[in-house]
Design an enzyme around this catalytic site. Structure first.
Site, mmCIF file in Angstrom:
data_model
loop_
_atom_site.group_PDB
_atom_site.id
_atom_site.type_symbol
_atom_site.label_atom_id
_atom_site.label_comp_id
_atom_site.label_asym_id
_atom_site.label_seq_id
_atom_site.Cartn_x
_atom_site.Cartn_y
_atom_site.Cartn_z
ATOM 1 N N ASN A 7 0.873 -1.169 0.000
ATOM 2 C CA ASN A 7 0.000 0.000 0.000
ATOM 3 C C ASN A 7 0.916 1.226 0.000
ATOM 4 O O ASN A 7 1.458 1.607 1.032
ATOM 5 C CB ASN A 7 -0.870 -0.050 1.265
ATOM 6 C CG ASN A 7 -1.832 1.111 1.359
ATOM 7 O OD1 ASN A 7 -1.845 1.997 0.518
ATOM 8 N ND2 ASN A 7 -2.642 1.104 2.403
ATOM 9 N N ARG A 87 -2.551 -2.084 -3.447
ATOM 10 C CA ARG A 87 -3.762 -1.299 -3.171
ATOM 11 C C ARG A 87 -3.661 0.004 -3.959
ATOM 12 O O ARG A 87 -2.669 0.732 -3.845
ATOM 13 C CB ARG A 87 -3.853 -1.000 -1.688
ATOM 14 C CG ARG A 87 -5.036 -0.144 -1.354
ATOM 15 C CD ARG A 87 -5.024 0.226 0.113
ATOM 16 N NE ARG A 87 -6.290 0.818 0.484
ATOM 17 C CZ ARG A 87 -6.399 1.970 1.114
ATOM 18 N NH1 ARG A 87 -5.328 2.656 1.444
ATOM 19 N NH2 ARG A 87 -7.580 2.453 1.433
ATOM 20 N N HIS A 176 -12.633 2.785 0.445
ATOM 21 C CA HIS A 176 -12.745 1.694 1.436
ATOM 22 C C HIS A 176 -13.467 0.483 0.866
ATOM 23 O O HIS A 176 -13.989 -0.347 1.619
ATOM 24 C CB HIS A 176 -13.515 2.130 2.697
ATOM 25 C CG HIS A 176 -12.828 3.186 3.502
ATOM 26 N ND1 HIS A 176 -13.527 4.166 4.155
ATOM 27 C CD2 HIS A 176 -11.530 3.412 3.776
ATOM 28 C CE1 HIS A 176 -12.681 4.959 4.795
ATOM 29 N NE2 HIS A 176 -11.452 4.517 4.569
ATOM 30 N N ARG A 235 -11.074 15.215 8.435
ATOM 31 C CA ARG A 235 -11.854 15.642 7.248
ATOM 32 C C ARG A 235 -13.249 16.080 7.658
ATOM 33 O O ARG A 235 -13.858 15.456 8.533
ATOM 34 C CB ARG A 235 -11.967 14.480 6.250
ATOM 35 C CG ARG A 235 -10.654 14.172 5.562
ATOM 36 C CD ARG A 235 -10.805 12.972 4.631
ATOM 37 N NE ARG A 235 -9.760 12.006 4.907
ATOM 38 C CZ ARG A 235 -9.788 10.743 4.522
ATOM 39 N NH1 ARG A 235 -10.809 10.275 3.846
ATOM 40 N NH2 ARG A 235 -8.790 9.936 4.813
ATOM 41 N N ASP A 277 -7.977 11.937 17.312
ATOM 42 C CA ASP A 277 -8.090 10.555 17.805
ATOM 43 C C ASP A 277 -9.261 10.448 18.780
ATOM 44 O O ASP A 277 -9.316 11.175 19.780
ATOM 45 C CB ASP A 277 -6.777 10.164 18.491
ATOM 46 C CG ASP A 277 -6.709 8.676 18.778
ATOM 47 O OD1 ASP A 277 -7.690 8.129 19.329
ATOM 48 O OD2 ASP A 277 -5.684 8.067 18.451
ATOM 49 N N GLY A 327 -14.718 1.822 14.976
ATOM 50 C CA GLY A 327 -15.807 0.834 14.985
ATOM 51 C C GLY A 327 -15.442 -0.435 15.747
ATOM 52 O O GLY A 327 -16.300 -1.049 16.389
ATOM 53 N N GLU A 379 -8.228 -5.621 5.166
ATOM 54 C CA GLU A 379 -8.123 -5.286 3.741
ATOM 55 C C GLU A 379 -6.998 -6.070 3.064
ATOM 56 O O GLU A 379 -7.117 -6.476 1.904
ATOM 57 C CB GLU A 379 -7.879 -3.778 3.579
ATOM 58 C CG GLU A 379 -9.115 -2.960 3.890
ATOM 59 C CD GLU A 379 -8.813 -1.527 4.286
ATOM 60 O OE1 GLU A 379 -8.360 -1.303 5.425
ATOM 61 O OE2 GLU A 379 -9.041 -0.630 3.469
HETATM 62 P P1 AMP Z 1 -7.902 3.355 11.464
HETATM 63 O O1 AMP Z 1 -7.809 4.474 10.490
HETATM 64 O O2 AMP Z 1 -8.899 2.326 11.103
HETATM 65 O O3 AMP Z 1 -6.558 2.781 11.823
HETATM 66 O O4 AMP Z 1 -8.465 3.996 12.831
HETATM 67 C C1 AMP Z 1 -7.696 4.900 13.594
HETATM 68 C C2 AMP Z 1 -8.576 5.589 14.616
HETATM 69 O O5 AMP Z 1 -9.271 4.615 15.394
HETATM 70 C C3 AMP Z 1 -7.791 6.387 15.618
HETATM 71 O O6 AMP Z 1 -7.536 7.687 15.137
HETATM 72 C C4 AMP Z 1 -8.721 6.414 16.796
HETATM 73 O O7 AMP Z 1 -9.617 7.496 16.639
HETATM 74 C C5 AMP Z 1 -9.496 5.125 16.699
HETATM 75 N N1 AMP Z 1 -9.078 4.134 17.696
HETATM 76 C C6 AMP Z 1 -8.100 3.250 17.603
HETATM 77 N N2 AMP Z 1 -8.009 2.488 18.718
HETATM 78 C C7 AMP Z 1 -8.978 2.929 19.545
HETATM 79 C C8 AMP Z 1 -9.421 2.563 20.842
HETATM 80 N N3 AMP Z 1 -8.832 1.585 21.530
HETATM 81 N N4 AMP Z 1 -10.458 3.233 21.368
HETATM 82 C C9 AMP Z 1 -11.059 4.227 20.687
HETATM 83 N N5 AMP Z 1 -10.693 4.613 19.449
HETATM 84 C C10 AMP Z 1 -9.667 3.973 18.882
#
Ligand code: AMP
Length: 393
Positions: A7, A87, A176, A235, A277, A327, A379
């Site tokens: 990726n 990807r 996605h 975003r 975050d 999620g 993915e």
């Molecule tokens: P992704 O882009 O799928 O890697 O998701 C990253 C985002 O998931 C981070 O910026 C967080 O906002 C959220 N995240 C990751 N781990 C946790 C957690 N343990 N609890 C709450 N949010 C989380």
């Protein structure tokens, strides 16, 4: 089959080496700051600890070479890599499904690159490098837009003048797609086929929903670019498009500044004033920070609104699945979104919602009108399966 999944971004290159049969991941990592001072590789092997390796990575070619070197040093015979899956962020109108790399298909990745210039050019360069360096290994393009390509015209068409839309290939492409495809597949397997109308919720730092009916995508929340739809980490998601004109005309911003503002300085980061975050925002809200609480409230509100919109495009839904960083990990966010949907008969089992696991699981109550699941996405595995299917043909 042993597949290396790549990726590539403009200054980064993520990799994962896995076996499609066992789903075992031998190694994975991320080359960062390619072409910039201070480049390094974060590398992790099966059962090992994550290592940070400081290495000079002046260009993507050096990064690809280094990935093969590091895999060799880890004791994996790279001659056993049978395919490379790439990807690609934007497949444009050429990739309604994944395709084996040829001169022609690689040309298509470059042709549609103006739609995603920060990604496609780097991805095309890396594909070319892999072909030249390892001519005996087959390469496959897996575009993140493919899954959405066949949504109904009434869902993808923009109400702009036809000549403009046709000339510039403007439409909803979504993103996605590989994750949504994996979420459908896993949900369907987990429920033994007892799923027909699924709202797939990929909620990470980038976030999108997909309405999936019997495996076919009916609509999605991202648009021409991944800026549309939900409120995301940095975003803004959907806003009145005239805001862009107003910012330029009255605010004095350049188009590039507006682009950066909407993609990198907005979303949860802007709303909370604290972080992009969700963990930091949840902690802030817990301590009584009003902006953090508003960021969460808006996230629940917009996400649930768009879930209902996805359900409308299927005239109902029987299942919804939460996935990606937020999620999969944030019970608070899942509960917040689900509560907004109570009027539709969505009921969460709060105890089940608190369970942490890497496995798919149901978190709704038995009397919920809609089954709610957490489905960890993968993915890379989905890409590797496409590589296996196309290269064994
Ligand atoms: P992704 O882009 O799928 O890697 O998701 C990253 C985002 O998931 C981070 O910026 C967080 O906002 C959220 N995240 C990751 N781990 C946790 C957690 N343990 N609890 C709450 N949010 C989380």
């Amino acid at each position: 089959m042993n597949v290396l999944v790549i990726n590539a971004g403009s200054s980064s290159l993520k990799y994962q080496l896995l076996d499609t049969k066992t789903r075992e991941v031998y190694a994975k990592g991320n080359c960062e700051r390619i072409g910039i001072d201070g480049s390094f590789v974060g590398h992790e092997e099966r059962g090992g600890e994550k290592k940070k390796l400081e290495v000079a990575l002046p260009d993507h070619k050096t990064a690809v070479k280094y990935v093969f070197q590091i895999l060799d040093e880890a004791g994996f015979d790279t001659a056993k890599i049978e395919g490379i899956g790439h990807r690609v962020v934007q497949g444009g109108w050429y990739f309604p499904e994944s395709k084996v790399v040829t001169d022609e298909t690689l040309g298509w990745v470059r042709e549609v690159a103006p739609l995603a210039p920060l990604h496609n050019y780097a991805e095309a360069d890396v594909i070319q490098i892999c072909r030249e360096m390892f001519p005996s290994i087959g390469n496959v393009i897996v575009a993140d837009t493919s899954f959405h390509y066949n949504i109904p015209e009434k869902a993808w068409r923009y109400a702009l003048p036809r000549d403009v839309v046709d000339k510039l290939h403007i439409r909803k492409y979504g993103a996605h797609g590989t994750s949504h495809r994996y979420i459908w597949r896993t949900t369907s397997q987990f429920l033994n086929g007892d799923v027909h109308k699924l709202v797939s919720c990929h909620l990470g730092s980038g976030a999108s929903l997909a309405a999936i009916q019997d495996g076919h995508d009916m609509d999605t929340t991202m648009g021409l670019t991944p800026l549309d739809g939900l409120i995301m980490g940095t975003r803004c998601g959907t806003i009145d498009p005239a805001t862009v004109c107003y910012l330029v005309r009255e605010g004095g911003y350049t188009i590039d500044e507006v682009d950066t503002m909407m993609n990198k300085q907005s979303g949860l980061l802007a709303l909370s004033g604290v972080s992009s975050d969700s963990r930091d925002i949840e902690a802030g809200a817990e301590k009584g920070d009003k902006n953090c609480q508003m960021a969460l409230d808006m996230f629940y509100y917009r996400t649930s609104q768009l879930i209902a919109e996805m359900a409308q495009s299927m005239h109902g839904f029987d299942t919804m699945a939460f996935s990606a960083g937020i999620g999969e990990n944030s019970a608070e966010m899942r509960l917040g979104v689900a509560k907004e949907l109570e009027w539709l008969g969505v009921k969460i089992d709060e105890k089940a919602n608190e369970v942490r696991s890497d496995e798919p699981r149901v978190i709704s109550t038995p009397d919920s009108k809609v089954k709610v699941l957490v489905v960890p996405t993968n993915e890379e595995y989905m890409i590797a399966l496409d590589v296996e299917e196309l290269l064994s043909k």
